[in-house]
Design a protein around this motif. Structure first.
Motif, PDB file in Angstrom:
ATOM      1  N   ASP A 168       0.843  -1.189   0.000  1.00 54.58           N
ATOM      2  CA  ASP A 168       0.000   0.000   0.000  1.00 54.58           C
ATOM      3  C   ASP A 168       0.883   1.246   0.000  1.00 54.58           C
ATOM      4  OD1 ASP A 168       0.932  -0.002   2.638  1.00 54.58           O
ATOM      5  OD2 ASP A 168      -0.952   0.781   3.434  1.00 54.58           O
ATOM      6  N   SER A 169       0.306   2.371   0.418  1.00 55.14           N
ATOM      7  CA  SER A 169       1.029   3.641   0.297  1.00 55.14           C
ATOM      8  C   SER A 169       1.485   4.227   1.629  1.00 55.14           C
ATOM      9  CB  SER A 169       0.114   4.667  -0.393  1.00 55.14           C
ATOM     10  OG  SER A 169      -1.073   4.851   0.355  1.00 55.14           O
ATOM     11  N   THR A 193       0.168   0.668  -4.898  1.00 54.25           N
ATOM     12  CA  THR A 193      -0.649   1.842  -5.208  1.00 54.25           C
ATOM     13  C   THR A 193       0.149   3.138  -5.101  1.00 54.25           C
ATOM     14  OG1 THR A 193      -1.348   1.966  -2.887  1.00 54.25           O
ATOM     15  CG2 THR A 193      -2.777   0.724  -4.394  1.00 54.25           C
ATOM     16  N   THR A 223      -2.766   5.754  -5.724  1.00 55.76           N
ATOM     17  CA  THR A 223      -4.049   5.528  -6.381  1.00 55.76           C
ATOM     18  C   THR A 223      -5.047   4.910  -5.399  1.00 55.76           C
ATOM     19  OG1 THR A 223      -3.264   3.383  -7.166  1.00 55.76           O
ATOM     20  CG2 THR A 223      -3.020   5.258  -8.663  1.00 55.76           C
ATOM     21  N   SER A 224      -6.322   5.131  -5.668  1.00 56.06           N
ATOM     22  CA  SER A 224      -7.372   4.577  -4.821  1.00 56.06           C
ATOM     23  C   SER A 224      -8.659   4.504  -5.633  1.00 56.06           C
ATOM     24  CB  SER A 224      -7.565   5.444  -3.564  1.00 56.06           C
ATOM     25  OG  SER A 224      -8.039   6.728  -3.931  1.00 56.06           O
ATOM     26  N   ALA A 228      -9.007   1.081  -8.655  1.00 51.43           N
ATOM     27  CA  ALA A 228      -7.900   0.433  -7.953  1.00 51.43           C
ATOM     28  C   ALA A 228      -8.369  -0.870  -7.311  1.00 51.43           C
ATOM     29  CB  ALA A 228      -7.328   1.376  -6.897  1.00 51.43           C
ATOM     30  N   ILE A 263      -8.996  -0.361   0.261  1.00 48.02           N
ATOM     31  CA  ILE A 263      -7.791  -0.709  -0.508  1.00 48.02           C
ATOM     32  C   ILE A 263      -6.911  -1.659   0.289  1.00 48.02           C
ATOM     33  CG2 ILE A 263      -5.580   0.213  -1.353  1.00 48.02           C
ATOM     34  CD1 ILE A 263      -7.783   0.757  -3.301  1.00 48.02           C
TER      35      ILE A 263
END
Length: 324
Positions: A168-169, A193, A223-224, A228, A263
């Motif tokens: 993830d981010s 992402t 991104t989300s 995504a 996400i």
């Protein structure tokens, strides 16, 4: 929906009715005096009786008490509404009016007041939980950097060459990528992402790096959204590493937004072994959206054990704790 206990705490309203009737009578007499001067004399005959009855009830004192009690009742309703939103995330005006035994107009005023304080968001027909805003990525990166590096080193030690990972981010996830770069892992396949994680992962020898498509979130630099989620649903990986926004006293793993939680939950679901990560700055932090849901995950990576009751509740919830 049942909001237990509210009716039991309601004060009796019968005693107020007599005061209101007397006030209404006094108001009608005063108004007549203003518009029908000829009747002032007949009104005056009743003045001493009305004033005496109002004074005998200690009405001035009781009015102030009534106002105070009314505010207290509203505060109780507000507390119950917020408690309900913590459990349900969304609630309708109709449900609240029925459960609290008040009018829909009263509930709408309550929701408007709570929305003005930023405690919920009003939507058509009801309300949803307010989403807390997260600090900027740059400021979060500096929080407990040492703890995040400990977690990152533990995560990197689990991976061999040639594995496929989902990231993830979060700032802890970024620390994982940096740890992988230092470890010289080879031929990794990385789906993320995060723009920064993709850039860093491209330094790995022989790596194949894929940026998961979707709507761009400027605050996360990632991104989300629905696109995504669909893209993640088509993936399959050996490992996933996902950052946690908060770990509350009940052992719930949470995020700031429903979009972020969705996400992260999807990344967990599409790996053979999914790991959540939380440094000690996240302990006790209560956030609105739960991560995981029905997704199973292999464990929670930590820089140190959380205090009780967080640790005991995590264990009770079946979460495997892995301390670096």
């Amino acid at each position: 929906m049942q909001l237990a206990g509210y009716q039991n705490r309601m004060p009796p309203f019968g005693a107020f009715e007599r005061w209101f009737r007397l006030l209404a009578l006094a108001a009608r007499l005063v108004c007549r005096a203003a518009v029908e001067p000829g009747r002032v004399r007949s009104i005056a005959k009743h003045e001493s009786t009305i004033c005496g009855r109002l004074w005998s009830l200690h009405l001035p004192t009781r009015i102030f008490g009534l106002v105070s009690m009314t505010r207290d009742i509203a505060a109780r309703r507000h507390h119950i509404i917020l408690e309900s939103l913590e459990r349900l995330e969304t609630i309708s005006v109709e449900e609240l009016a029925r459960s609290l035994d008040v009018s829909r107009e009263t509930i709408r005023r309550d929701l408007k007041a709570l929305s003005a304080e930023g405690l919920l968001s009003v939507v058509h027909g009801g309300a949803i939980r307010a989403e807390r805003s997260e600090a900027s990525f740059a400021s979060r990166r500096a929080v407990n950097r040492a703890g995040k590096e400990l977690i990152a080193n533990l995560a990197a030690s689990m991976l061999g060459d040639g594995v496929t990972i989902l990231l993830d981010s979060g700032t802890t996830t970024e620390a994982v990528v940096r740890a992988l770069v230092r470890s010289d892992r080879k031929r990794l396949v990385v789906h993320t992402t995060s723009l920064e994680n993709a850039r860093l992962a491209s330094r790995l020898p022989g790596a194949r790096v894929f940026l998961i498509g979707g709507e761009f979130d400027r605050n996360e630099d990632a991104t989300s959204g629905a696109e995504a989620l669909r893209a993640i649903g088509r993936l399959s990986a050996d490992f996933s590493f996902v950052s946690v926004g908060g770990v509350d006293a009940e052992g719930r793993l949470t995020d700031y937004t429903r979009a972020g939680a969705a996400i992260r939950s999807a990344l967990l679901s599409n790996a053979e072994q999914g790991f959540l990560m939380a440094d000690s700055s996240k302990f006790g932090l209560v956030l609105p959206s739960r991560i995981g849901g029905d997704a199973t995950f292999a464990g929670l990576l930590l820089d140190r054990l959380p205090p009780d009751p967080i640790a005991s509740n995590l264990t009770k919830n079946g979460v495997r704790l892995l301390v670096s």
